[in-house]
Design a protein around this motif. Structure first.
Motif, PDB file in Angstrom:
ATOM      1  N   MET A   1       2.472   9.180   7.178  1.00 35.74           N
ATOM      2  CA  MET A   1       3.319   8.300   7.980  1.00 35.74           C
ATOM      3  C   MET A   1       2.517   7.068   8.388  1.00 35.74           C
ATOM      4  SD  MET A   1       5.429   9.260  11.423  1.00 35.74           S
ATOM      5  CE  MET A   1       6.443  10.404  10.494  1.00 35.74           C
ATOM      6  N   VAL A   2       3.155   5.900   8.384  1.00 40.64           N
ATOM      7  CA  VAL A   2       2.442   4.646   8.658  1.00 40.64           C
ATOM      8  C   VAL A   2       1.714   4.665   9.987  1.00 40.64           C
ATOM      9  CG1 VAL A   2       2.735   2.189   9.066  1.00 40.64           C
ATOM     10  CG2 VAL A   2       3.898   3.257   7.165  1.00 40.64           C
ATOM     11  N   PRO A   3       2.362   5.044  11.111  1.00 36.65           N
ATOM     12  CA  PRO A   3       1.638   5.031  12.378  1.00 36.65           C
ATOM     13  C   PRO A   3       0.371   5.872  12.357  1.00 36.65           C
ATOM     14  CG  PRO A   3       3.985   5.208  12.775  1.00 36.65           C
ATOM     15  CD  PRO A   3       3.774   5.388  11.291  1.00 36.65           C
ATOM     16  N   GLU A   4       0.370   6.990  11.629  1.00 35.50           N
ATOM     17  CA  GLU A   4      -0.822   7.816  11.559  1.00 35.50           C
ATOM     18  C   GLU A   4      -1.954   7.079  10.853  1.00 35.50           C
ATOM     19  OE1 GLU A   4       0.627  11.227   9.562  1.00 35.50           O
ATOM     20  OE2 GLU A   4       1.562  12.094  11.356  1.00 35.50           O
ATOM     21  N   LEU A   5      -1.613   6.324   9.801  1.00 37.05           N
ATOM     22  CA  LEU A   5      -2.630   5.520   9.119  1.00 37.05           C
ATOM     23  C   LEU A   5      -3.166   4.446  10.045  1.00 37.05           C
ATOM     24  CD1 LEU A   5      -0.992   5.099   5.614  1.00 37.05           C
ATOM     25  CD2 LEU A   5      -3.086   6.333   6.117  1.00 37.05           C
ATOM     26  N   VAL A   6      -2.271   3.868  10.857  1.00 36.48           N
ATOM     27  CA  VAL A   6      -2.707   2.847  11.806  1.00 36.48           C
ATOM     28  C   VAL A   6      -3.694   3.433  12.793  1.00 36.48           C
ATOM     29  CG1 VAL A   6      -1.969   1.350  13.672  1.00 36.48           C
ATOM     30  CG2 VAL A   6      -0.630   1.459  11.590  1.00 36.48           C
ATOM     31  N   GLU A   7      -3.430   4.662  13.264  1.00 29.96           N
ATOM     32  CA  GLU A   7      -4.349   5.306  14.187  1.00 29.96           C
ATOM     33  C   GLU A   7      -5.743   5.387  13.582  1.00 29.96           C
ATOM     34  OE1 GLU A   7      -4.148   6.098  17.142  1.00 29.96           O
ATOM     35  OE2 GLU A   7      -2.036   6.272  17.666  1.00 29.96           O
ATOM     36  N   ARG A   8      -5.829   5.753  12.299  1.00 27.21           N
ATOM     37  CA  ARG A   8      -7.131   5.842  11.649  1.00 27.21           C
ATOM     38  C   ARG A   8      -7.757   4.457  11.506  1.00 27.21           C
ATOM     39  NH1 ARG A   8      -4.502   9.171   7.706  1.00 27.21           N
ATOM     40  NH2 ARG A   8      -5.090   7.715   6.063  1.00 27.21           N
ATOM     41  N   LEU A   9      -6.936   3.491  11.142  1.00 28.07           N
ATOM     42  CA  LEU A   9      -7.469   2.149  10.888  1.00 28.07           C
ATOM     43  C   LEU A   9      -7.932   1.455  12.155  1.00 28.07           C
ATOM     44  CD1 LEU A   9      -4.882   1.082   8.229  1.00 28.07           C
ATOM     45  CD2 LEU A   9      -7.345   1.059   7.893  1.00 28.07           C
ATOM     46  N   LEU A  10      -7.308   1.780  13.296  1.00 26.92           N
ATOM     47  CA  LEU A  10      -7.694   1.122  14.538  1.00 26.92           C
ATOM     48  C   LEU A  10      -9.166   1.341  14.857  1.00 26.92           C
ATOM     49  CD1 LEU A  10      -4.655   1.713  16.885  1.00 26.92           C
ATOM     50  CD2 LEU A  10      -5.602  -0.476  16.191  1.00 26.92           C
ATOM     51  N   GLY A  11      -9.694   2.449  14.371  1.00 24.93           N
ATOM     52  CA  GLY A  11     -11.092   2.731  14.654  1.00 24.93           C
ATOM     53  C   GLY A  11     -12.057   2.084  13.688  1.00 24.93           C
ATOM     54  N   GLU A 130       3.650 -15.153   2.832  1.00 26.64           N
ATOM     55  CA  GLU A 130       2.575 -14.176   3.017  1.00 26.64           C
ATOM     56  C   GLU A 130       2.895 -12.863   2.314  1.00 26.64           C
ATOM     57  OE1 GLU A 130      -0.915 -12.948   3.662  1.00 26.64           O
ATOM     58  OE2 GLU A 130      -0.432 -14.807   4.727  1.00 26.64           O
ATOM     59  N   GLU A 131       2.047 -12.470   1.361  1.00 23.29           N
ATOM     60  CA  GLU A 131       2.268 -11.257   0.591  1.00 23.29           C
ATOM     61  C   GLU A 131       2.094 -10.014   1.463  1.00 23.29           C
ATOM     62  OE1 GLU A 131       0.903  -9.551  -3.749  1.00 23.29           O
ATOM     63  OE2 GLU A 131      -0.649 -10.431  -2.446  1.00 23.29           O
ATOM     64  N   MET A 132       3.009  -9.056   1.311  1.00 22.54           N
ATOM     65  CA  MET A 132       2.973  -7.803   2.058  1.00 22.54           C
ATOM     66  C   MET A 132       3.491  -6.672   1.176  1.00 22.54           C
ATOM     67  SD  MET A 132       4.286  -9.019   5.834  1.00 22.54           S
ATOM     68  CE  MET A 132       3.202 -10.032   6.855  1.00 22.54           C
ATOM     69  N   PHE A 133       3.236  -5.428   1.604  1.00 24.29           N
ATOM     70  CA  PHE A 133       3.675  -4.257   0.856  1.00 24.29           C
ATOM     71  C   PHE A 133       4.223  -3.213   1.823  1.00 24.29           C
ATOM     72  CE2 PHE A 133       0.512  -6.298  -1.781  1.00 24.29           C
ATOM     73  CZ  PHE A 133       1.043  -6.192  -3.073  1.00 24.29           C
ATOM     74  N   ARG A 134       5.221  -2.465   1.339  1.00 25.98           N
ATOM     75  CA  ARG A 134       5.811  -1.376   2.113  1.00 25.98           C
ATOM     76  C   ARG A 134       5.864  -0.139   1.225  1.00 25.98           C
ATOM     77  NH1 ARG A 134       9.076   0.282   6.295  1.00 25.98           N
ATOM     78  NH2 ARG A 134      11.045   1.339   5.860  1.00 25.98           N
ATOM     79  N   LEU A 190      -2.777   0.866   0.503  1.00 33.63           N
ATOM     80  CA  LEU A 190      -2.346   1.366   1.808  1.00 33.63           C
ATOM     81  C   LEU A 190      -0.867   1.744   1.774  1.00 33.63           C
ATOM     82  CD1 LEU A 190      -4.196  -1.173   4.129  1.00 33.63           C
ATOM     83  CD2 LEU A 190      -4.587   1.301   4.052  1.00 33.63           C
ATOM     84  N   ALA A 191      -0.071   0.907   1.121  1.00 29.21           N
ATOM     85  CA  ALA A 191       1.361   1.192   1.012  1.00 29.21           C
ATOM     86  C   ALA A 191       1.608   2.454   0.206  1.00 29.21           C
ATOM     87  CB  ALA A 191       2.092   0.007   0.383  1.00 29.21           C
ATOM     88  N   GLU A 192       0.830   2.627  -0.855  1.00 30.28           N
ATOM     89  CA  GLU A 192       1.025   3.801  -1.698  1.00 30.28           C
ATOM     90  C   GLU A 192       0.687   5.083  -0.941  1.00 30.28           C
ATOM     91  OE1 GLU A 192      -0.423   5.356  -6.094  1.00 30.28           O
ATOM     92  OE2 GLU A 192      -0.312   3.189  -5.706  1.00 30.28           O
ATOM     93  N   ASP A 193      -0.214   4.993   0.034  1.00 32.86           N
ATOM     94  CA  ASP A 193      -0.533   6.145   0.871  1.00 32.86           C
ATOM     95  C   ASP A 193       0.686   6.635   1.663  1.00 32.86           C
ATOM     96  OD1 ASP A 193      -3.164   6.592   0.198  1.00 32.86           O
ATOM     97  OD2 ASP A 193      -3.960   5.286   1.766  1.00 32.86           O
ATOM     98  N   CYS A 194       1.674   5.763   1.815  1.00 37.40           N
ATOM     99  CA  CYS A 194       2.849   6.083   2.638  1.00 37.40           C
ATOM    100  C   CYS A 194       4.031   6.576   1.812  1.00 37.40           C
ATOM    101  CB  CYS A 194       3.280   4.849   3.431  1.00 37.40           C
ATOM    102  SG  CYS A 194       1.996   4.183   4.498  1.00 37.40           S
ATOM    103  N   THR A 195       3.823   6.795   0.526  1.00 41.71           N
ATOM    104  CA  THR A 195       4.946   7.153  -0.347  1.00 41.71           C
ATOM    105  C   THR A 195       5.125   8.660  -0.490  1.00 41.71           C
ATOM    106  OG1 THR A 195       3.530   7.034  -2.319  1.00 41.71           O
ATOM    107  CG2 THR A 195       4.716   5.026  -1.672  1.00 41.71           C
ATOM    108  N   GLY A 196       4.348   9.442   0.245  1.00 46.74           N
ATOM    109  CA  GLY A 196       4.492  10.886   0.190  1.00 46.74           C
ATOM    110  C   GLY A 196       3.400  11.531  -0.632  1.00 46.74           C
ATOM    111  N   ARG A 202       5.906   4.024  -7.557  1.00 50.63           N
ATOM    112  CA  ARG A 202       7.279   3.518  -7.595  1.00 50.63           C
ATOM    113  C   ARG A 202       7.896   3.432  -6.202  1.00 50.63           C
ATOM    114  NH1 ARG A 202      10.038   6.545 -12.839  1.00 50.63           N
ATOM    115  NH2 ARG A 202       8.625   5.686 -14.431  1.00 50.63           N
ATOM    116  N   GLY A 203       7.212   3.991  -5.218  1.00 54.63           N
ATOM    117  CA  GLY A 203       7.700   3.894  -3.847  1.00 54.63           C
ATOM    118  C   GLY A 203       7.142   2.694  -3.098  1.00 54.63           C
ATOM    119  N   VAL A 204       6.405   1.829  -3.806  1.00 54.52           N
ATOM    120  CA  VAL A 204       5.812   0.646  -3.183  1.00 54.52           C
ATOM    121  C   VAL A 204       6.703  -0.571  -3.403  1.00 54.52           C
ATOM    122  CG1 VAL A 204       3.838  -0.931  -3.187  1.00 54.52           C
ATOM    123  CG2 VAL A 204       3.473   1.546  -3.403  1.00 54.52           C
TER     124      VAL A 204
END
Length: 291
Positions: A1-11, A130-134, A190-196, A202-204
């Motif tokens: 889940m994205v917020p969980e990745l953010v928690e890791r990245l904040l550090g 600005e390039e971004m990914f989901r 990072l986006a691909e990490d959120c695809t399950g 293909r989920g990016v």
């Protein structure tokens, strides 16, 4: 889940018309005009003082029936998996925040993005978008984001419900210098990490944000949110128990506890999560998206 990745990245994370087979949309919600073109003297004066008139024009905080939004917000919050056993059948929300959805609809933020091919995306990025990914679970959700109903994500970290995407820190931030900005490959990863499970490329979704979208950062937005909630608390202190006004104020406070809902009601297209390559967007129409 994205917020969980953010928690890791904040550090650890410290350190245009005519360019796409016809005009790119100027933005259907009043994206900033060129200085002095079509602006009033007051708007120009506000700009000189560092005030974006859209922060005033788009703010609809006082325009909602918060008692109705409260019912939707409560239905969403009660749909948390940990509480599911206590929910009446038919009241659960499988995905998306219905209170936020109503706010986005009222703002006109739930329309589709502009779809382009790979060459069009490159021209947009070269022109300042600005390039971004989901990353999403399943190809159907990819299609839905491009042409279907808008489904916002659930936040569990206090950083807001909305459209979570990966993008570089804004140029005006402390992390906006070129040597600290992530590469496209890093953002896609990072986006691909959120695809399950199994990391499905293909989920990016590859997209680019309008160069003049009305954005802010989470710290600044949260400060405004706290000021609004304090103001509500002051008014609550003046209202007797059981009064209609007190009920309305309590509902308003509950709905605006989520910073994503607050940002959408305030008219922001999105905001950067300070110190990370994560963004939360509220307006899908500020994007061009690669088919």
């Amino acid at each position: 889940m994205v917020p969980e990745l953010v928690e890791r990245l904040l550090g650890v994370t410290k350190g245009m018309a005519g360019v796409i087979e016809g005009p790119l949309r100027d933005g259907s919600h009043g994206l900033r005009r060129a200085s002095g073109i079509g602006q009033t003297d007051e708007e120009i004066a506000q700009s000189v003082r560092g005030i974006d008139s859209r922060e005033i024009d788009r703010n609809r905080i006082n325009s909602y029936d918060y008692r109705e939004l409260y019912l939707e917000a409560k239905r969403f919050d009660d749909s948390d998996a940990a509480m599911a056993a206590d929910i009446e059948p038919g009241r659960t929300v499988s995905e998306g925040d219905p209170a936020l959805a109503r706010i986005l609809s009222s703002q006109g933020f739930d329309g589709p993005p502009l779809l382009v091919d790979a060459a069009g995306m490159r021209r947009a990025i070269d022109s300042g978008w600005e390039e971004m990914f989901r990353g999403v679970h399943g190809e159907q959700r990819v299609a839905d984001f491009k042409i279907g109903p808008l489904r916002t994500g659930r936040d569990e970290t206090g950083r807001g419900n909305g459209i979570w995407v990966w993008g570089r820190a804004p140029s005006w931030s402390e992390y906006g210098s070129p040597e600290l900005r992530e590469t496209s490959a890093e953002l896609r990863d990072l986006a691909e990490d959120c695809t399950g499970q199994g990391r499905n490329p293909r989920g990016v979704i590859r997209m680019a944000m309008h160069p003049d979208a009305l954005v802010t950062d989470l710290d600044s937005l949260a400060a405004k949110q706290r000021a609004e909630l304090r103001s509500i608390d002051v008014e609550l202190g003046k209202e007797p128990e059981g009064s209609a006004r007190r009920t309305e104020l309590e509902a308003r406070s509950y709905v605006l506890q989520d910073v994503g809902r607050f940002g959408a009601a305030s008219g922001y297209d999105g905001y950067w999560v300070n110190g990370t390559p994560a963004w939360v967007f509220l307006n899908r129409t500020v994007f061009v998206v690669e088919r």
